[in-house]
Write an enzyme that holds these catalytic residues in place. Structure first.
Site, PDB file in Angstrom:
ATOM      1  N   GLU A 123       7.136  13.157   8.119  1.00 41.22           N
ATOM      2  CA  GLU A 123       7.466  13.697   6.790  1.00 41.22           C
ATOM      3  C   GLU A 123       7.915  15.157   6.873  1.00 41.22           C
ATOM      4  O   GLU A 123       7.936  15.858   5.871  1.00 41.22           O
ATOM      5  CB  GLU A 123       6.265  13.575   5.827  1.00 41.22           C
ATOM      6  CG  GLU A 123       5.726  12.169   5.614  1.00 41.22           C
ATOM      7  CD  GLU A 123       6.694  11.201   4.924  1.00 41.22           C
ATOM      8  OE1 GLU A 123       7.825  11.603   4.608  1.00 41.22           O
ATOM      9  OE2 GLU A 123       6.302  10.037   4.737  1.00 41.22           O
ATOM     10  N   HIS A 146      -0.210  16.102   2.425  1.00 43.18           N
ATOM     11  CA  HIS A 146       0.171  14.757   1.965  1.00 43.18           C
ATOM     12  C   HIS A 146      -0.941  13.804   2.398  1.00 43.18           C
ATOM     13  O   HIS A 146      -1.364  13.826   3.550  1.00 43.18           O
ATOM     14  CB  HIS A 146       1.502  14.342   2.597  1.00 43.18           C
ATOM     15  CG  HIS A 146       1.777  12.873   2.493  1.00 43.18           C
ATOM     16  ND1 HIS A 146       1.867  12.217   1.276  1.00 43.18           N
ATOM     17  CD2 HIS A 146       1.971  11.917   3.444  1.00 43.18           C
ATOM     18  CE1 HIS A 146       2.102  10.933   1.492  1.00 43.18           C
ATOM     19  NE2 HIS A 146       2.166  10.723   2.798  1.00 43.18           N
ATOM     20  N   HIS A 148      -3.026   9.722   1.265  1.00 42.78           N
ATOM     21  CA  HIS A 148      -2.900   8.431   0.577  1.00 42.78           C
ATOM     22  C   HIS A 148      -4.157   8.175  -0.263  1.00 42.78           C
ATOM     23  O   HIS A 148      -5.045   7.446   0.162  1.00 42.78           O
ATOM     24  CB  HIS A 148      -2.716   7.307   1.602  1.00 42.78           C
ATOM     25  CG  HIS A 148      -1.467   7.421   2.434  1.00 42.78           C
ATOM     26  ND1 HIS A 148      -1.155   6.540   3.441  1.00 42.78           N
ATOM     27  CD2 HIS A 148      -0.430   8.306   2.394  1.00 42.78           C
ATOM     28  CE1 HIS A 148       0.011   6.883   3.989  1.00 42.78           C
ATOM     29  NE2 HIS A 148       0.460   7.953   3.381  1.00 42.78           N
ATOM     30  N   GLU A 177     -11.642  19.795 -16.103  1.00 43.73           N
ATOM     31  CA  GLU A 177     -11.121  20.556 -14.957  1.00 43.73           C
ATOM     32  C   GLU A 177      -9.642  20.264 -14.691  1.00 43.73           C
ATOM     33  O   GLU A 177      -8.927  21.105 -14.167  1.00 43.73           O
ATOM     34  CB  GLU A 177     -11.914  20.242 -13.678  1.00 43.73           C
ATOM     35  CG  GLU A 177     -13.134  21.093 -13.478  1.00 43.73           C
ATOM     36  CD  GLU A 177     -14.275  20.694 -14.389  1.00 43.73           C
ATOM     37  OE1 GLU A 177     -14.140  19.662 -15.084  1.00 43.73           O
ATOM     38  OE2 GLU A 177     -15.282  21.416 -14.431  1.00 43.73           O
ATOM     39  N   HIS A 218       2.614   5.018  -2.641  1.00 46.35           N
ATOM     40  CA  HIS A 218       2.478   5.625  -1.309  1.00 46.35           C
ATOM     41  C   HIS A 218       1.370   6.689  -1.258  1.00 46.35           C
ATOM     42  O   HIS A 218       0.452   6.568  -0.460  1.00 46.35           O
ATOM     43  CB  HIS A 218       3.838   6.221  -0.884  1.00 46.35           C
ATOM     44  CG  HIS A 218       3.831   6.843   0.478  1.00 46.35           C
ATOM     45  ND1 HIS A 218       4.909   6.827   1.332  1.00 46.35           N
ATOM     46  CD2 HIS A 218       2.868   7.515   1.152  1.00 46.35           C
ATOM     47  CE1 HIS A 218       4.599   7.448   2.460  1.00 46.35           C
ATOM     48  NE2 HIS A 218       3.365   7.882   2.369  1.00 46.35           N
TER      49      HIS A 218
HETATM   50  P1  13P Z   1       2.908  10.743  10.200  1.00 51.74           P
HETATM   51  O1  13P Z   1       1.892  10.146  11.133  1.00 51.74           O
HETATM   52  O2  13P Z   1       4.298  10.749  10.791  1.00 51.74           O
HETATM   53  O3  13P Z   1       2.475  12.105   9.716  1.00 51.74           O
HETATM   54  O4  13P Z   1       3.034   9.781   8.938  1.00 51.74           O
HETATM   55  C1  13P Z   1       1.950   9.536   8.104  1.00 51.74           C
HETATM   56  C2  13P Z   1       2.358   9.306   6.701  1.00 51.74           C
HETATM   57  O5  13P Z   1       1.518   9.366   5.831  1.00 51.74           O
HETATM   58  C3  13P Z   1       3.768   8.988   6.379  1.00 51.74           C
HETATM   59  O6  13P Z   1       4.014   9.063   5.015  1.00 51.74           O
HETATM   60 ZN    ZN Z   2       2.252   8.903   3.793  1.00 46.46          ZN
END
Ligand code: 13P
Ligand code: ZN
Length: 273
Positions: A123, A146, A148, A177, A218
């Site tokens: 990313e 980033h 999930h 909050e 995602h």
């Molecule tokens: P990477 O292992 O390349 O950082 O990818 C993980 C991810 O969450 C892709 O969206």
């Molecule tokens: Zn990801």
């Protein structure tokens, strides 16, 4: 190189903080396998002692990032696990320096040339595009995370949640909050191929007006001044989604804070906590 990192107290401290937060992401259940990535603009922590970069391998970037020329970043490695990063950050992340023409980067933390698996996150186009946007507006944010988050991914699966208004009504409405710490609400990027320049460009548009952006089906991206601030923003947004699902699972749609309660919070905490 490893010694130079260890001698740089500011950089070492930042790396320890990244490791701590990587552990939180894993413990939260947001980081299956290699899910998620973190980047930190460490330029201010490097005082020029690393300037002989030409001996380090160089890799081309998919885009040019003129505002980032010659800057240094600490970036998690692609395919690396947050739980491994938590205990061995330097083995699961890299330090890169963008070249003078901003079209490539050197991996300056790679001590052996035979470590082909240690490359920056897939990313990287989104991370660098956001760092570039921050530099353009002279922002003080240094960190991008980033991850999930289950409840946030689940929320974006609802056909009802494709509108930013609807999502932000839920985020702000579930606990006070959220309005205090996420007053700009969250942005939303419809599903696009992860790792692409296209998703980077769409994400940038959302970061013009938000500090947290959801990626449909995602995950989430957030920016902040420190690793902890950035984690906290994601945590607060995730808490809202969790409360919403808890109520729905209990069989009722949550009432949410009223418009006047939200406006009251906004007015009282407009300039922070
Ligand atoms: P990477 O292992 O390349 O950082 O990818 C993980 C991810 O969450 C892709 O969206
Ligand atoms: Zn990801």
């Amino acid at each position: 190189m490893k010694n130079k990192i260890n001698q740089n107290r500011g950089l070492k401290k930042t790396i320890i903080q990244v490791a701590e937060v990587a552990g939180y992401l894993w413990q939260k259940g947001w980081a299956e396998r290699n899910a998620g990535n973190i980047s930190v603009n460490i330029d201010q922590l490097i005082d020029g002692e690393l300037d002989d970069v030409n001996k380090y391998p160089v890799f081309e970037l998919p885009e040019t990032y003129p505002q980032l020329a010659n800057k240094y970043f600490f970036v998690t490695g692609t395919g690396k696990r947050m739980r491994d990063l938590a205990r061995a950050p330097q083995k699961n992340a890299i330090i890169l320096k963008i070249t003078k023409d901003a079209k490539s980067y050197h991996i300056i933390s790679r001590h052996k040339l035979d470590e082909p698996d240690l490359r920056p996150t897939s990313e990287l186009p989104t991370h660098l595009a956001i760092h570039q946007q921050i530099a353009e507006r002279g922002g003080s944010e240094k960190v991008i995370i980033h991850t999930h988050v289950n409840e946030l991914v689940a929320l974006t699966h609802s056909p009802d949640m494709k509108s930013k208004n609807r999502v932000n009504n839920i985020i702000w409405g579930m606990h006070p909050e959220a309005m205090v710490f996420i007053p700009r609400g969250v942005g939303f990027v419809p599903y696009v191929m992860p790792g692409s320049v296209e998703i980077a460009n769409l994400t940038l548009i959302e970061f013009q007006n938000h500090d947290v952006v959801l990626w449909e089906k995602h995950g989430v991206f957030a920016i902040g001044e420190s690793v902890f601030d950035t984690f906290d923003s994601i945590d607060i947004v995730s808490k809202s989604a969790k409360i919403w699902f808890t109520c729905m699972q209990a069989g009722f749609e949550p009432e949410g804070l009223s418009e006047s309660q939200l406006q009251e919070l906004k007015a009282k905490f407009a300039s922070g906590f």
